[in-house]
Design a protein around this motif. Structure first.
Motif, PDB file in Angstrom:
ATOM      1  N   GLU A 127       1.006  -0.733   0.058  1.00 23.59           N
ATOM      2  CA  GLU A 127      -0.182  -0.006   0.107  1.00 23.59           C
ATOM      3  C   GLU A 127       0.883   0.896   0.041  1.00 23.59           C
ATOM      4  N   HIS A 128       2.237   1.194   0.921  1.00 23.84           N
ATOM      5  CA  HIS A 128       2.715   2.153   1.268  1.00 23.84           C
ATOM      6  C   HIS A 128       4.035   2.314  -0.496  1.00 23.84           C
ATOM      7  N   LEU A 129       3.732   1.588  -0.930  1.00 26.33           N
ATOM      8  CA  LEU A 129       4.813   1.492  -2.262  1.00 26.33           C
ATOM      9  C   LEU A 129       3.491   2.036  -2.944  1.00 26.33           C
ATOM     10  N   GLU A 130       1.910   2.216  -3.384  1.00 28.42           N
ATOM     11  CA  GLU A 130       1.245   2.623  -3.965  1.00 28.42           C
ATOM     12  C   GLU A 130       0.960   4.069  -3.765  1.00 28.42           C
ATOM     13  N   LEU A 131       0.797   4.564  -2.861  1.00 23.83           N
ATOM     14  CA  LEU A 131       1.599   5.691  -1.946  1.00 23.83           C
ATOM     15  C   LEU A 131       2.218   6.914  -2.991  1.00 23.83           C
ATOM     16  N   LEU A 132       3.664   6.115  -2.957  1.00 23.63           N
ATOM     17  CA  LEU A 132       4.976   6.475  -3.829  1.00 23.63           C
ATOM     18  C   LEU A 132       4.812   6.862  -5.132  1.00 23.63           C
ATOM     19  N   SER A 133       3.663   5.650  -5.749  1.00 19.94           N
ATOM     20  CA  SER A 133       3.507   5.688  -7.571  1.00 19.94           C
ATOM     21  C   SER A 133       2.521   6.770  -7.139  1.00 19.94           C
ATOM     22  N   GLN A 134       1.427   7.011  -6.676  1.00 14.50           N
ATOM     23  CA  GLN A 134       0.487   7.597  -6.921  1.00 14.50           C
ATOM     24  C   GLN A 134       1.099   9.228  -6.975  1.00 14.50           C
ATOM     25  N   LEU A 135       2.136   9.871  -5.656  1.00 11.58           N
ATOM     26  CA  LEU A 135       2.391  10.783  -5.678  1.00 11.58           C
ATOM     27  C   LEU A 135       3.730  10.826  -6.819  1.00 11.58           C
ATOM     28  N   ALA A 136       4.484  10.225  -7.115  1.00  8.00           N
ATOM     29  CA  ALA A 136       5.054   9.790  -8.422  1.00  8.00           C
ATOM     30  C   ALA A 136       4.317  10.878 -10.072  1.00  8.00           C
ATOM     31  N   GLU A 137       3.181   9.638  -9.920  1.00 10.65           N
ATOM     32  CA  GLU A 137       2.059  10.141 -11.132  1.00 10.65           C
ATOM     33  C   GLU A 137       1.651  11.773 -11.173  1.00 10.65           C
ATOM     34  N   ARG A 138       0.895  11.880 -10.002  1.00 11.11           N
ATOM     35  CA  ARG A 138       0.645  13.177 -10.058  1.00 11.11           C
ATOM     36  C   ARG A 138       1.709  14.848 -10.058  1.00 11.11           C
ATOM     37  N   PHE A 139       3.008  13.790  -9.353  1.00  9.83           N
ATOM     38  CA  PHE A 139       4.240  15.010  -9.984  1.00  9.83           C
ATOM     39  C   PHE A 139       4.475  15.532 -11.372  1.00  9.83           C
ATOM     40  N   ASN A 140       3.808  13.995 -11.697  1.00 10.81           N
ATOM     41  CA  ASN A 140       4.251  14.506 -13.367  1.00 10.81           C
ATOM     42  C   ASN A 140       3.810  15.329 -14.018  1.00 10.81           C
ATOM     43  N   ASP A 141       2.762  15.813 -13.457  1.00 15.48           N
ATOM     44  CA  ASP A 141       1.617  16.873 -14.258  1.00 15.48           C
ATOM     45  C   ASP A 141       2.669  17.917 -14.391  1.00 15.48           C
ATOM     46  N   SER A 142       3.040  18.623 -15.155  1.00 15.91           N
ATOM     47  CA  SER A 142       3.940  19.623 -14.567  1.00 15.91           C
ATOM     48  C   SER A 142       2.885  21.341 -14.275  1.00 15.91           C
ATOM     49  N   ALA A 143       2.025  20.993 -14.816  1.00 13.68           N
ATOM     50  CA  ALA A 143       1.080  22.437 -14.706  1.00 13.68           C
ATOM     51  C   ALA A 143       0.580  22.007 -12.829  1.00 13.68           C
ATOM     52  N   PHE A 144      -0.003  21.066 -12.369  1.00 13.29           N
ATOM     53  CA  PHE A 144      -0.561  21.086 -11.558  1.00 13.29           C
ATOM     54  C   PHE A 144       1.071  21.184 -10.736  1.00 13.29           C
ATOM     55  N   CYS A 145       2.483  20.761 -10.955  1.00 14.80           N
ATOM     56  CA  CYS A 145       3.746  21.166 -10.073  1.00 14.80           C
ATOM     57  C   CYS A 145       3.380  22.920 -10.235  1.00 14.80           C
ATOM     58  N   GLU A 146       3.035  23.420 -11.499  1.00 12.27           N
ATOM     59  CA  GLU A 146       3.102  25.019 -10.903  1.00 12.27           C
ATOM     60  C   GLU A 146       2.577  25.184  -9.730  1.00 12.27           C
ATOM     61  N   ARG A 147       0.990  25.208 -10.274  1.00  8.72           N
ATOM     62  CA  ARG A 147       0.005  25.848  -9.463  1.00  8.72           C
ATOM     63  C   ARG A 147       0.507  24.999  -7.483  1.00  8.72           C
ATOM     64  N   LEU A 148       1.067  24.164  -7.191  1.00  6.47           N
ATOM     65  CA  LEU A 148       1.333  23.653  -6.271  1.00  6.47           C
ATOM     66  C   LEU A 148       3.040  25.212  -5.815  1.00  6.47           C
ATOM     67  N   ARG A 149       3.409  25.509  -6.799  1.00  6.12           N
ATOM     68  CA  ARG A 149       4.686  26.351  -6.961  1.00  6.12           C
ATOM     69  C   ARG A 149       4.697  27.430  -6.531  1.00  6.12           C
ATOM     70  N   GLN A 150       3.050  27.960  -6.991  1.00  2.39           N
ATOM     71  CA  GLN A 150       2.655  29.460  -7.059  1.00  2.39           C
ATOM     72  C   GLN A 150       2.125  29.004  -5.118  1.00  2.39           C
ATOM     73  N   CYS A 151       1.715  28.878  -4.914  1.00  2.00           N
ATOM     74  CA  CYS A 151       0.698  28.882  -3.865  1.00  2.00           C
ATOM     75  C   CYS A 151       1.246  30.018  -2.791  1.00  2.00           C
ATOM     76  N   GLU A 152       0.471  30.545  -2.343  1.00  5.10           N
ATOM     77  CA  GLU A 152       1.321  32.103  -0.670  1.00  5.10           C
ATOM     78  C   GLU A 152       1.393  31.029   0.155  1.00  5.10           C
ATOM     79  N   ASP A 153      -0.146  30.587   0.400  1.00 16.21           N
ATOM     80  CA  ASP A 153      -0.078  30.313   2.006  1.00 16.21           C
ATOM     81  C   ASP A 153      -0.106  27.990   2.065  1.00 16.21           C
ATOM     82  N   PRO A 154      -0.614  28.076   3.493  1.00 17.93           N
ATOM     83  CA  PRO A 154      -0.104  26.344   3.488  1.00 17.93           C
ATOM     84  C   PRO A 154      -1.368  25.962   2.917  1.00 17.93           C
TER      85      PRO A 154
END
Length: 156
Positions: A117-144
């Motif tokens: 299950e934990h390996l599954e989580l790692l692959s979920q994370l890797a998959e989400r971070f594979n989306d550069s538009a998603f990463c860009e939105r994260l980088r632009q966040c100003e607050d937690p």
């Protein structure tokens, strides 16, 4: 535990979602992760967490490229999975596979007897971070809270 699969929104807490963390090095990033987890749950030893994260990095950097790292380790006596999401004020050298400095960090601390299950989580994370538009939105966040909402939103 097994009937519901773990997803990112279930393991991430707003208190462990941090924006624009001032960290000057990979070591400092890992220290910061350990300190924050200890701060949120004093039963967990920050030195143990830090040492385990460092030991895992020695096996090979968790910098997966494109400015992203997913440091992770197992921890004795832990009964749940803990996620820590951070954006960094300045990118730091993480010995990543593409040699790019890292400014998006998602740490995963799992019980000693970690399962598939934990390996599954790692692959979920890797998959989400594979989306550069998603990463860009994260980088632009100003607050937690904004960062937490974006990260926990399973539909992105």
């Amino acid at each position: 535990m097994s009937e519901s699969s773990l997803t990112i929104d279930k393991i991430l807490a707003p208190e462990l979602t941090l924006c624009r963390v001032p960290a000057s090095s990979k070591k400092r990033v890992l220290e910061f992760i350990a300190e924050r987890i200890h701060y949120q749950d004093e039963t967990l030893n920050d030195t143990d967490i830090f040492n385990n994260l460092v030991a895992r990095e020695r096996l090979g950097s968790t910098g997966i490229g494109e400015g992203i790292a997913i440091p992770h380790c197992r921890l004795e006596g832990l009964d749940r999975v803990i996620g820590v999401m951070m954006t960094l004020e300045q990118p730091v050298d993480f010995d990543a596979i593409d040699n790019q400095p890292v400014d998006l960090v998602f740490a995963l601390i799992v019980p000693k007897e970690a399962t598939s299950e934990h390996l599954e989580l790692l692959s979920q994370l890797a998959e989400r971070f594979n989306d550069s538009a998603f990463c860009e939105r994260l980088r632009q966040c100003e607050d937690p809270s904004g960062l937490f909402r974006k990260m926990a939103d399973t539909h992105h």
